[in-house]
Design a protein around this motif. Structure first.
Motif, PDB file in Angstrom:
ATOM      1  N   UNK A   9      -7.236  47.413 -39.034  1.00  0.00           N
ATOM      2  CA  UNK A   9      -8.002  48.652 -38.991  1.00  0.00           C
ATOM      3  C   UNK A   9      -7.228  49.797 -39.642  1.00  0.00           C
ATOM      4  N   UNK A  10      -7.784  50.987 -39.582  1.00  0.00           N
ATOM      5  CA  UNK A  10      -7.178  52.141 -40.223  1.00  0.00           C
ATOM      6  C   UNK A  10      -5.899  52.617 -39.580  1.00  0.00           C
ATOM      7  N   UNK A  11      -5.551  52.053 -38.431  1.00  0.00           N
ATOM      8  CA  UNK A  11      -4.327  52.437 -37.733  1.00  0.00           C
ATOM      9  C   UNK A  11      -3.256  51.349 -37.846  1.00  0.00           C
ATOM     10  N   UNK A  12      -3.509  50.366 -38.708  1.00  0.00           N
ATOM     11  CA  UNK A  12      -2.534  49.305 -38.932  1.00  0.00           C
ATOM     12  C   UNK A  12      -2.539  48.220 -37.879  1.00  0.00           C
ATOM     13  N   UNK A  13      -3.495  48.241 -36.962  1.00  0.00           N
ATOM     14  CA  UNK A  13      -3.554  47.208 -35.926  1.00  0.00           C
ATOM     15  C   UNK A  13      -4.202  45.951 -36.502  1.00  0.00           C
ATOM     16  N   UNK A  14      -3.609  44.802 -36.181  1.00  0.00           N
ATOM     17  CA  UNK A  14      -4.110  43.519 -36.680  1.00  0.00           C
ATOM     18  C   UNK A  14      -4.840  42.783 -35.558  1.00  0.00           C
ATOM     19  N   UNK A  15      -5.922  42.136 -35.936  1.00  0.00           N
ATOM     20  CA  UNK A  15      -6.796  41.514 -34.943  1.00  0.00           C
ATOM     21  C   UNK A  15      -6.845  40.007 -35.179  1.00  0.00           C
ATOM     22  N   UNK A  16      -6.373  39.282 -34.160  1.00  0.00           N
ATOM     23  CA  UNK A  16      -6.304  37.830 -34.272  1.00  0.00           C
ATOM     24  C   UNK A  16      -6.857  37.153 -33.022  1.00  0.00           C
ATOM     25  N   UNK A  17      -7.654  37.905 -32.252  1.00  0.00           N
ATOM     26  CA  UNK A  17      -8.139  37.443 -30.952  1.00  0.00           C
ATOM     27  C   UNK A  17      -9.583  37.925 -30.809  1.00  0.00           C
ATOM     28  N   UNK A  18     -10.503  36.997 -30.555  1.00  0.00           N
ATOM     29  CA  UNK A  18     -11.916  37.319 -30.387  1.00  0.00           C
ATOM     30  C   UNK A  18     -12.367  36.993 -28.982  1.00  0.00           C
ATOM     31  N   UNK A  19     -12.977  37.960 -28.330  1.00  0.00           N
ATOM     32  CA  UNK A  19     -13.633  37.735 -27.041  1.00  0.00           C
ATOM     33  C   UNK A  19     -15.127  37.581 -27.309  1.00  0.00           C
ATOM     34  N   UNK A  20     -15.629  36.394 -27.083  1.00  0.00           N
ATOM     35  CA  UNK A  20     -17.013  36.065 -27.408  1.00  0.00           C
ATOM     36  C   UNK A  20     -17.813  35.855 -26.123  1.00  0.00           C
ATOM     37  N   UNK A  21     -18.733  36.756 -25.859  1.00  0.00           N
ATOM     38  CA  UNK A  21     -19.616  36.597 -24.708  1.00  0.00           C
ATOM     39  C   UNK A  21     -20.694  35.583 -25.051  1.00  0.00           C
ATOM     40  N   UNK A  22     -20.984  34.675 -24.125  1.00  0.00           N
ATOM     41  CA  UNK A  22     -22.020  33.666 -24.376  1.00  0.00           C
ATOM     42  C   UNK A  22     -23.244  33.875 -23.493  1.00  0.00           C
ATOM     43  N   UNK A  23     -23.171  34.823 -22.563  1.00  0.00           N
ATOM     44  CA  UNK A  23     -24.306  35.147 -21.704  1.00  0.00           C
ATOM     45  C   UNK A  23     -24.034  36.470 -21.002  1.00  0.00           C
ATOM     46  N   UNK A  24     -25.101  37.151 -20.621  1.00  0.00           N
ATOM     47  CA  UNK A  24     -24.971  38.345 -19.788  1.00  0.00           C
ATOM     48  C   UNK A  24     -25.242  38.022 -18.323  1.00  0.00           C
ATOM     49  N   UNK A  25     -25.690  36.803 -18.049  1.00  0.00           N
ATOM     50  CA  UNK A  25     -26.067  36.401 -16.698  1.00  0.00           C
ATOM     51  C   UNK A  25     -24.816  36.151 -15.856  1.00  0.00           C
ATOM     52  N   UNK A  26     -24.831  36.602 -14.619  1.00  0.00           N
ATOM     53  CA  UNK A  26     -23.754  36.290 -13.676  1.00  0.00           C
ATOM     54  C   UNK A  26     -24.359  35.956 -12.329  1.00  0.00           C
ATOM     55  N   UNK A  27     -23.777  34.987 -11.643  1.00  0.00           N
ATOM     56  CA  UNK A  27     -24.297  34.553 -10.347  1.00  0.00           C
ATOM     57  C   UNK A  27     -23.518  35.136  -9.176  1.00  0.00           C
ATOM     58  N   UNK A  28     -22.568  36.040  -9.438  1.00  0.00           N
ATOM     59  CA  UNK A  28     -21.880  36.753  -8.369  1.00  0.00           C
ATOM     60  C   UNK A  28     -22.427  38.185  -8.304  1.00  0.00           C
ATOM     61  N   UNK A  29     -22.125  38.859  -7.218  1.00  0.00           N
ATOM     62  CA  UNK A  29     -22.588  40.237  -7.015  1.00  0.00           C
ATOM     63  C   UNK A  29     -21.385  41.135  -6.731  1.00  0.00           C
TER      64      UNK A  29
END
Length: 350
Positions: free
Chosen positions: A31-51
């Motif tokens: 990015x513009x601040x020189x930070x390098x990105x080598x890690x992706x957090x991929x959501x596969x659902x918005x559903x959750x069975x806990x409260x």
């Protein structure tokens, strides 16, 4: 210097890295601040069975069709990010294991050339039944959300009396020899001192890391946040008073500052988004379950990638992602009470 001042100076993930110990890697995601990105957090659902009280106290409520990314789209997305230099993908939710095809998703991501780590964050509700199959499919790293090791406290926070089953799943994962097993626990004012003792005893003979996460303000939890937020300085002071010392961060570690003690097999860590310098070493990007690139958990909007996933177009994905990175901000604005358009953590995978 008091504990809070020491915490502000020391809990800077960018300062914890020893450059001489970091494995150099090349990648196109800068990015513009020189930070390098080598890690992706991929959501596969918005559903959750806990409260969980801090996230979905009334449970998940469907507000739109469940048109989440399919297995083939996920495989193409993983391939595109791997070609950009991403080596670690974490599957999140909601609760990712509510998907019946989560095993196939793990296998497809793990088979992607260039992906070295396939991680998942789960509430552990059915971990003991399926962790062996997921590990065989290619799951290398596992984070389990356990906010309290007291059964009554666990049930009060999550809405489910399942602590024994979750711990059984954790121990099954350890027995499989997974590369890393970690616990995520939200730091809450009411249980903070007592829960530190319980988790320290838990990791005495288990080679795992417990990471306490400062409660974060989202669009839906303003009152809960005001009543329950406590600074990570409380944990940092507790650890240092008992002889725990901070350890250097690894190349693709998340934002946790982890502490170790010679008398304990496990570690205790802290993720403190309100601490100084938290965003300075950001190394991850996020994609939502509907295929939108998010540059920050607490940002707004996003860049749609899904139209490029109908067929295999990694170069087009790369062009759109790298162009979007030019607009990534230096940090979030949580200190101003501005969580962006994040209503709750299940929405984007935390």
């Amino acid at each position: 210097m008091n504990a809070i001042q020491a915490f502000s100076q020391r809990h800077d993930p960018g300062r914890a890295v020893d450059p001489s110990q970091v494995e150099p890697r090349t990648g196109r995601l800068v990015d513009g601040f020189g930070r390098r990105f080598h890690y992706l957090r991929l959501s596969v659902t918005e559903v959750c069975n806990f409260r969980c009280a801090y996230c979905l106290p009334d449970g998940f409520r469907k507000t739109a069709p469940h048109s989440f990314l399919g297995v083939e789209e996920i495989a193409r997305l993983a391939n595109a990010f791997a070609r950009l230099g991403v080596a670690k993908i974490r599957l999140t939710g909601g609760e990712p294991t509510v998907r019946g095809d989560i095993g196939e998703i793990i296998a497809r991501v793990a088979a992607t050339p260039g992906i070295d780590k396939v991680a998942m964050t789960t509430n552990g509700w059915n971990l003991h039944r399926h962790v062996a199959a997921w590990h065989a499919a290619g799951l290398t790293n596992l984070n389990i959300s356990i906010d309290d090791l007291d059964a009554a406290g666990f049930a009060a926070i999550t809405g489910h009396d399942r602590l024994d089953q979750v711990v059984a799943g954790l121990d099954a994962a350890l027995a499989l020899g997974m590369r890393a097993v970690k616990i995520n626990a939200v730091l809450l004012k009411a249980s903070a001192p007592e829960s530190f003792d319980r988790f320290a005893a838990f990791v005495k003979a288990r080679p795992i890391a417990v990471r306490f996460i400062e409660l974060m303000r989202t669009g839906d939890n303003a009152d809960y946040f005001a009543a329950n937020h406590v600074s990570g300085a409380v944990l940092a002071a507790w650890l240092e008073a008992r002889g725990w010392s901070a350890r250097p961060r690894g190349f693709d570690d998340g934002p946790a500052m982890e502490y170790e003690h010679p008398d304990y097999l496990g570690r205790i860590g802290l993720i403190a988004p309100y601490g100084a310098g938290f965003c300075d070493s950001c190394n991850r990007l996020r994609v939502t379950a509907r295929g939108k690139l998010r540059l920050c958990l607490f940002g707004e909007g996003g860049v749609d990638l899904r139209d490029l996933l109908a067929d295999d177009r990694p170069d087009a994905v790369a062009e759109r992602v790298t162009a979007a990175l030019a607009g990534k901000s230096a940090g979030h604005r949580l200190h101003e009470g501005r969580p962006g358009d994040t209503r709750h953590l299940a929405q984007l995978g935390g």
